[in-house]
Design a protein around this motif. Structure first.
Motif, PDB file in Angstrom:
ATOM      1  N   ASP A 111       0.745  -3.744  -4.148  1.00 36.79           N
ATOM      2  CA  ASP A 111       0.002  -4.851  -3.552  1.00 36.79           C
ATOM      3  C   ASP A 111       0.758  -5.407  -2.352  1.00 36.79           C
ATOM      4  OD1 ASP A 111       2.109  -6.256  -4.604  1.00 36.79           O
ATOM      5  OD2 ASP A 111       0.972  -7.141  -6.258  1.00 36.79           O
ATOM      6  N   SER A 112       0.306  -6.545  -1.820  1.00 34.02           N
ATOM      7  CA  SER A 112       0.915  -7.116  -0.619  1.00 34.02           C
ATOM      8  C   SER A 112       2.361  -7.529  -0.835  1.00 34.02           C
ATOM      9  CB  SER A 112       0.102  -8.327  -0.148  1.00 34.02           C
ATOM     10  OG  SER A 112       0.038  -9.312  -1.169  1.00 34.02           O
TER      11      SER A 112
ATOM     12  N   ARG B  99       0.823  -1.220   0.000  1.00 29.95           N
ATOM     13  CA  ARG B  99       0.000   0.000   0.000  1.00 29.95           C
ATOM     14  C   ARG B  99       0.856   1.269   0.000  1.00 29.95           C
ATOM     15  NH1 ARG B  99      -5.047  -0.746   0.109  1.00 29.95           N
ATOM     16  NH2 ARG B  99      -5.473   1.430   0.663  1.00 29.95           N
TER      17      ARG B  99
END
Length: 341
Positions: free
Chosen positions: A62-63, A47
């Motif tokens: 993303d993660s 993020r």
């Protein structure tokens, strides 16, 4: 070629251009920047906000820290990455042709990066002296306050240091401290680094109140560079200094004589028993004193300051001198008054 044939050829060519141009436009489009954002430790940053300027193109990682961002073609700009708790990073991106792709990797540093500092606390009183040949020990300020001492005499607290013992004087005012059993007259004394020897009777020239001492150290049977040579040892006293706050203390002690002391069971020859015992006072001591200090001028930005500290102690003692045999006469009473400042 007839006019009809020429018109037919032009129509076919226009139709081919109309068909091929949309297909080519559909095949090409804006450029693309792909990448991954990680911390200095290698962990991915999820993020994180990735933006391209000029323009308003932006996205979030993303993660796994990856992102895909479409940017205008044929336009040079800068890529800005912002992560929570991390320092932002900006990369310059050259102009990309339509439909091309650029892969980048971004590492974000912590907001505060401190230099590595190793702090090793040395023992205030090491079990083994590995720096020089000096032996002995010290009584620190807290111990000076808490340890019991006879008549608040700092010299008596030095008996707790290895190699130091109470001296058996050969006259009434003989020095009370001996080091390794040597003659107490030869023990050296210093006060805040200055010589403090009583050159005739021995012992310290200036007697300091217990409240005024910050540290009492003894160098036993050694040579110390700050003190020079000594035949048996050096008693080093360090006085207290004022601080940024005013502090103080006051005390009063009274040790009565009779009936605390037992009366002599023997009456000197020729003395009336009742008069003799009535005259006895045994041993009595009264002590009054105090100490205090603080800032005369508080610390300034340049580090200069002026502090003051003082201590005063008054002792009044009466001690009966009574011989141990009935045939000896009463030796009288010794009165002692001492002022230390």
């Amino acid at each position: 070629m007839s006019r009809l044939h020429a018109c037919r050829c032009l129509s076919i060519l226009a139709l081919a251009v109309a068909i091929l141009c949309p297909a080519r436009a559909a095949a090409q489009g804006p450029a693309r920047v792909d990448g991954v954002v990680r911390e200095l430790s290698g962990q991915p940053v999820a993020r994180a906000r990735v933006g391209f300027s000029p323009g308003d193109a932006s996205t979030l990682t993303d993660s796994s820290g990856r992102f895909v961002l479409r940017v205008p073609a044929a336009v040079a700009g800068s890529l800005t990455v912002v992560g929570a708790g991390l320092r932002s990073a900006t990369l310059t991106v050259a102009a990309l042709a339509e439909g091309t792709r650029r892969v980048v990797g971004v590492t974000l540093l912590p907001l505060a990066r401190l230099d590595v500092v190793s702090v090793v606390a040395s023992r205030s009183r090491p079990l083994l002296n590995t720096r020089d040949a000096a032996t002995g020990g010290a009584v620190e300020r807290e111990e000076l306050q808490r340890l019991p001492t006879d008549a608040r005499d700092p010299i008596a607290l030095a008996y707790n240091i290895p190699g130091v013992a109470q001296a058996t004087g050969f006259f009434g005012d003989a020095p009370k401290l001996t080091i390794a059993g040597a003659n107490s007259l030869y023990t050296q004394y210093s006060l805040d680094g200055l010589e403090n020897n009583e050159g005739f009777l021995g012992g310290p020239r200036v007697e300091v109140p217990l409240s005024a001492l910050a540290r009492l150290g003894v160098l036993a049977n050694a040579y110390g560079a700050p003190f020079g040579r000594s035949s048996n040892g050096v008693v080093d006293m360090e006085t207290r200094a004022g601080g940024e706050q005013w502090t103080g203390e006051a005390f009063i002690y009274d040790r009565p004589g009779l009936p605390v002391d037992a009366q002599s069971p023997l009456v000197p020859n020729g003395e009336n028993a009742s008069d003799f015992r009535r005259a006895q006072k045994g041993f009595r001591r009264t002590q009054v004193g105090g100490a205090g200090g603080g800032p005369l001028r508080h610390a300034r930005p340049d580090g200069t300051a002026t502090y003051a500290f003082g201590a005063l102690e008054y002792t009044n003692e009466n001690e009966d001198r009574i011989n141990s045999t009935a045939s000896a006469t009463f030796l009288g009473r010794e009165l002692r008054k001492t002022v230390k400042a």
